[in-house]
Motif scaffolding. Structure first.
Motif, mmCIF file in Angstrom:
data_model
loop_
_atom_site.group_PDB
_atom_site.id
_atom_site.type_symbol
_atom_site.label_atom_id
_atom_site.label_comp_id
_atom_site.label_asym_id
_atom_site.label_seq_id
_atom_site.Cartn_x
_atom_site.Cartn_y
_atom_site.Cartn_z
ATOM 1 N N HIS A 15 -1.594 -2.047 -8.816
ATOM 2 C CA HIS A 15 -1.476 -2.935 -7.538
ATOM 3 C C HIS A 15 -2.952 -3.478 -7.570
ATOM 4 O O HIS A 15 -4.001 -2.812 -7.651
ATOM 5 C CB HIS A 15 -1.399 -1.692 -6.248
ATOM 6 N N PRO A 74 -1.431 8.567 -5.541
ATOM 7 C CA PRO A 74 -1.677 7.134 -6.272
ATOM 8 C C PRO A 74 -1.721 7.157 -7.905
ATOM 9 O O PRO A 74 -1.352 6.460 -8.569
ATOM 10 C CB PRO A 74 -2.826 6.552 -5.487
ATOM 11 N N HIS A 75 -2.552 8.118 -8.277
ATOM 12 C CA HIS A 75 -2.955 8.247 -9.524
ATOM 13 C C HIS A 75 -1.858 8.378 -10.701
ATOM 14 O O HIS A 75 -1.533 7.973 -11.614
ATOM 15 C CB HIS A 75 -3.988 9.081 -9.860
ATOM 16 N N VAL A 126 -1.179 4.512 -1.589
ATOM 17 C CA VAL A 126 -2.700 4.849 -0.629
ATOM 18 C C VAL A 126 -2.350 4.680 0.679
ATOM 19 O O VAL A 126 -3.322 4.874 1.887
ATOM 20 C CB VAL A 126 -3.559 3.615 -0.883
ATOM 21 N N SER A 151 2.015 1.593 -3.518
ATOM 22 C CA SER A 151 1.232 2.381 -4.439
ATOM 23 C C SER A 151 0.591 3.581 -4.041
ATOM 24 O O SER A 151 -0.032 4.333 -4.627
ATOM 25 C CB SER A 151 -0.062 1.383 -4.772
ATOM 26 N N LEU A 169 -10.714 3.055 -2.534
ATOM 27 C CA LEU A 169 -9.128 2.675 -2.300
ATOM 28 C C LEU A 169 -8.942 2.015 -3.842
ATOM 29 O O LEU A 169 -7.943 2.436 -4.546
ATOM 30 C CB LEU A 169 -8.960 1.310 -1.545
ATOM 31 N N GLN A 212 -8.534 4.666 -6.267
ATOM 32 C CA GLN A 212 -7.168 5.307 -6.611
ATOM 33 C C GLN A 212 -6.326 4.382 -7.110
ATOM 34 O O GLN A 212 -5.302 4.757 -7.856
ATOM 35 C CB GLN A 212 -6.904 5.568 -5.089
ATOM 36 N N LEU A 213 -6.312 3.119 -6.767
ATOM 37 C CA LEU A 213 -5.471 2.052 -7.516
ATOM 38 C C LEU A 213 -5.465 2.113 -8.868
ATOM 39 O O LEU A 213 -4.668 1.524 -9.704
ATOM 40 C CB LEU A 213 -5.836 0.826 -6.842
ATOM 41 N N VAL A 214 -6.539 2.465 -9.532
ATOM 42 C CA VAL A 214 -6.710 2.180 -10.950
ATOM 43 C C VAL A 214 -6.259 3.621 -11.619
ATOM 44 O O VAL A 214 -6.299 3.700 -12.910
ATOM 45 C CB VAL A 214 -8.086 1.841 -11.496
ATOM 46 N N GLY A 215 -5.814 4.460 -10.809
ATOM 47 C CA GLY A 215 -5.357 5.801 -11.236
ATOM 48 C C GLY A 215 -6.369 6.830 -11.424
ATOM 49 O O GLY A 215 -6.106 7.929 -12.158
ATOM 50 N N ILE A 216 -7.581 6.655 -10.756
ATOM 51 C CA ILE A 216 -8.419 7.724 -10.557
ATOM 52 C C ILE A 216 -7.979 8.762 -9.506
ATOM 53 O O ILE A 216 -7.890 8.524 -8.359
ATOM 54 C CB ILE A 216 -9.926 7.256 -10.298
ATOM 55 N N ASN A 217 -7.925 10.120 -9.876
ATOM 56 C CA ASN A 217 -7.576 11.087 -9.035
ATOM 57 C C ASN A 217 -9.039 11.318 -8.106
ATOM 58 O O ASN A 217 -9.765 12.139 -8.458
ATOM 59 C CB ASN A 217 -7.211 12.190 -9.512
ATOM 60 N N PRO A 239 -5.056 -5.130 -4.937
ATOM 61 C CA PRO A 239 -5.125 -4.960 -3.552
ATOM 62 C C PRO A 239 -5.665 -6.376 -3.153
ATOM 63 O O PRO A 239 -6.170 -7.102 -3.815
ATOM 64 C CB PRO A 239 -6.096 -4.080 -3.238
ATOM 65 N N ARG A 248 0.870 -1.152 0.118
ATOM 66 C CA ARG A 248 0.016 0.033 -0.004
ATOM 67 C C ARG A 248 0.840 1.150 -0.055
ATOM 68 O O ARG A 248 0.650 2.239 -0.530
ATOM 69 C CB ARG A 248 -0.860 -0.025 1.204
#
Lengths: 232, 290
Positions: A80, A70-71, A50, A48, B175, B178-183, A82, A45
Motif C-alpha cells: 500500500h 497489516p504485516h 491499518v 491494508s 503507519l 506497518q505498511l511495509v510489513g513491520i510488526n 499511502p 486503509r
C-alpha cells in the motif's frame, strides 16, 4: 486477485465506508475515483489493515484476510502506497527501499536496481535522507518502497496529489508499465481523467458507496462522471 | 586541580548511569510515544535481584545475568499487560499507567525483598586508583565501560541491522512501518525489553557505589527523564549527551556550591529546558518537505 464484499468501516460512530463491494482481477489496473471525503482513502486503509473494519469480507487470492494484521497482509502480497507518501524521513533513500522488502528473506539487489531504473532520480540520492527529497521524489520513493515487497497487488493512494503535471504523467506511466510486469494495481485518484485513462476498469465511489462501475473508457464517456468529476 | 578531576570523574560516573536511564526512556518513547516512568524500577530490579541472589550464594556474574533476565521479563510484561491493552489511549493516560506500574513494582519489591539498603561487592575491589591527585573507584571504570559498550551496541544495532532500521522506521512513521510489513507491536515489545535490560545493567553497575533499595528507582527515573529532556526527547545521542551533562552539573554543583542542592540540579535543569529550549539540545528539528 482481490475480492471485497460489503466492506464497512467507521471513525467512531460515523460510518465512512458503507458496504463497498468490488473486485480486482489479476493483471488489471482498477481505478477508484470519487470526490474528497467519499471514503477512498479509508477503503484502502481498511484493505491494508491499518483501519479497523466494522463488517464485510476481504479476500486476497481467495484467502480471507480481514482479520490478518497489516504485516501479514504485506507478506501475503499486498503493498500500500499511502496518501501523502509517508516516507521514513530521517532514513536514507536506500534504507527506505530496504525496509520495503522487510517481509522478504531473499536477495533484494535486483529489486533495488529495478527501482533505480524505474526512478533514476532516486539513484543519485540513495545515501540522502528521504525527508530532504522533493515531493515528486518522495512519491517515487514511496512507490519504489512498495515495489520492493514484490507485491502481487499494489494499492496506490493519490499518487498524483500535489505534483506538477509532468511528474503526474511520469508516475502514471510507471503505473501503466507495472501492468506489463504482471502487477495488479488498485489506484485511488481524485484526478479522475488521468486515472481512468490508464485503468482497465473503474469504480466511482460516493459518500461511502459504489455508485457507478465500468471500463475506464466507458466511465470517461459517461455524462454523469464527466459532469461530477471531470468538470465538463 | 585534583578536586576538579575528582568532580569530573564522579560526574561522568553518575552521568553514565543517567545516560543509560535516559536511553531507556528514548527507546520506548521512539517505539511507542510512551514516556515510561517505570524506567527507574528496571534499575532497582537490576541492583536488588543481583544483591539478593548474591546473598543466596549465586556467583556475581551469573546473578547479574539473571537480574537482567528478570528485568527483561518485567519489561515485556509491562508492555503486554499495561501498555498494549491501552493502545490508542492519550499520552497522559499512558504516562499515568507507567506511573502506576512504577508504584506497583516498588510495592512488589518491598514485599519480595525488604526496605533496607543493599550492596553488591565491587567487581574489582574497593581500593581507589590515584590519578593526578584524584581518587577513582575501580567500579567507576566499570560503570563507564559498561555504558560505553551499551551505547556502541545500541548504535551499531540501529545503524547496521535491518531490524534496527525497522525500529527507527517505526519511530519515524508508524503507519508507513506497518505498511511495509513491520510488526510494530513486536518492535514495541523489543524496545521495552531492551530498555529494561539497559536499566538493569545500569543498576548492577552503580549499586556497588551508591547502594540500592526498593525505592531507588524514583529519583533515577526523574533524573533520567531530565537527562532525556535536556538531550532532546526521542534522540538516542541526545539521551547520552544529556545524561553525561546532567551528571557533571550535579557533581560540580555539589562540589563547588553545596551538596544539599545536588538533587535539585536535575529539576532546575528540567525547568530551564522547558522554558528556554523545549526540544532539548538535539531535539527533532526535522527538515521535512511536504
Amino acid at each position: 486477485m482481490l475480492e471485497v464484499e460489503d466492506l464497512r468501516s467507521a471513525y467512531g460512530r460515523i460510518e465512512v465506508v458503507k458496504g463497498v463491494s468490488l473486485k480486482v482481477a489479476a493483471g488489471e489496473i482498477v481505478a477508484l475515483v470519487g470526490s474528497n471525503g467519499a471514503g477512498k482513502t479509508t477503503l484502502l486503509r481498511a484493505l491494508s489493515g491499518v483501519q479497523p473494519i466494522t463488517g464485510g469480507r476481504i479476500r486476497l487470492q481467495g484467502e480471507s484476510i480481514e482479520k490478518a494484521p497489516p504485516h501479514r497482509r504485506v507478506a501475503l502480497g499486498m503493498a500500500h502506497v499511502p496518501e501523502g507518501r509517508q516516507v521514513f524521513a530521517p532514513l536514507s533513500v536506500e534504507d527506505n527501499l530496504r525496509l520495503g522488502a522487510f517481509q522478504r528473506n531473499d536477495d533484494i539487489a535486483v529489486d533495488l536496481e529495478r527501482v533505480y531504473t524505474l526512478f533514476p532520480a532516486l539513484a543519485d540520492k540513495r545515501r540522502q535522507a528521504a525527508g530532504g527529497l522533493s515531493g515528486g521524489q518522495q512519491q517515487m520513493l514511496a512507490m519504489g518502497r512498495a515495489l520492493m515487497a514484490r507485491p502481487k497487488l499494489l494499492l496506490l493512494d493519490e499518487p498524483s496529489m500535489g505534483l506538477a503535471p509532468l511528474l503526474v504523467q511520469q508516475i502514471l506511466d510507471v503505473v501503466a508499465s507495472l501492468k506489463a510486469e504482471g502487477v495488479t494495481v488498485l489506484l485511488v485518484e481524485q484526478n479522475a481523467t488521468a486515472a481512468l485513462a490508464i485503468a482497465d476498469r473503474g469504480y466511482v465511489i460516493e459518500t461511502g458507496r459504489i455508485s457507478l462501475q465500468g471500463s475506464g473508457a466507458a466511465l470517461l464517456r459517461d455524462p454523469k462522471v464527466r459532469e461530477a468529476y471531470l468538470g465538463v | 586541580m585534583p578536586e576538579f578531576l575528582q568532580f569530573l570523574f564522579s560526574g561522568l560516573t553518575v552521568g553514565a548511569v543517567y545516560a543509560m536511564v535516559a536511553l531507556g526512556f528514548t527507546l520506548i518513547y521512539n517505539a511507542s510515544d510512551v514516556v515510561n516512568f517505570a524506567q527507574g524500577e528496571f534499575v532497582m530490579i537490576g541492583g536488588m535481584v543481583t544483591a539478593f541472589l548474591g546473598y543466596a550464594g549465586v556467583p556475581l556474574p551469573l546473578a547479574a545475568l539473571l537480574a537482567i533476565a528478570v528485568a527483561i521479563v518485567v519489561g515485556l510484561l509491562l508492555h503486554a499487560l499495561a501498555i498494549e491493552p491501552a493502545r490508542g489511549a492519550s499520552a497522559v493516560t499512558l504516562i499515568i499507567i507507567t506511573i502506576g506500574a512504577s508504584i506497583f513494582l516498588r510495592g512488589a519489591a518491598q514485599v519480595i525483598f525488604d526496605k533496607q539498603a543493599h550492596k553488591i561487592p565491587a567487581f574489582s575491589g574497593d581500593a581507589p586508583i590515584t590519578f593526578m591527585g584524584a581518587a577513582i573507584l575501580p567500579q567507576s571504570l566499570w560503570v563507564l565501560g559498561g555504558a560505553v559498550v551499551t551505547f556502541v551496541a545500541i548504535f551499531l544495532f540501529m545503524d547496521r541491522t535491518l531490524l534496527g532500521k525497522a525500529v527507527l522506521a517505526t519511530a519515524s512513521n508508524r503507519l508507513a512501518a506497518q505498511l511495509v510489513g513491520i510488526n510494530t507491536r513486536t518492535v514495541m515489545a523489543l524496545s521495552f525489553g531492551a530498555s529494561a535490560a539497559i536499566g538493569a545493567l545500569a543498576g548492577i553497575l552503580i549499586t556497588p557505589i551508591t547502594l540500592t533499595s526498593y525505592d531507588a528507582g524514583i529519583l533515577l527515573a526523574l533524573k533520567g527523564f531530565a537527562a532525556a529532556m535536556l538531550g532532546g526527547m526521542g534522540n538516542p545521542l541526545g539521551a547520552v549527551l544529556g545524561g553525561i551533562l546532567l551528571g557533571l552539573f550535579e557533581q560540580f554543583s555539589a562540589g563547588y556550591v553545596s551538596s544539599s542542592y545536588k538533587d535539585a540540579v536535575a529539576f532546575i535543569t528540567i525547568l530551564l529546558v522547558l522554558f528556554v529550549m523545549p526540544s532539548g539540545l538535539l531535539g527533532r528539528r526535522a527538515v521535512e518537505r511536504v
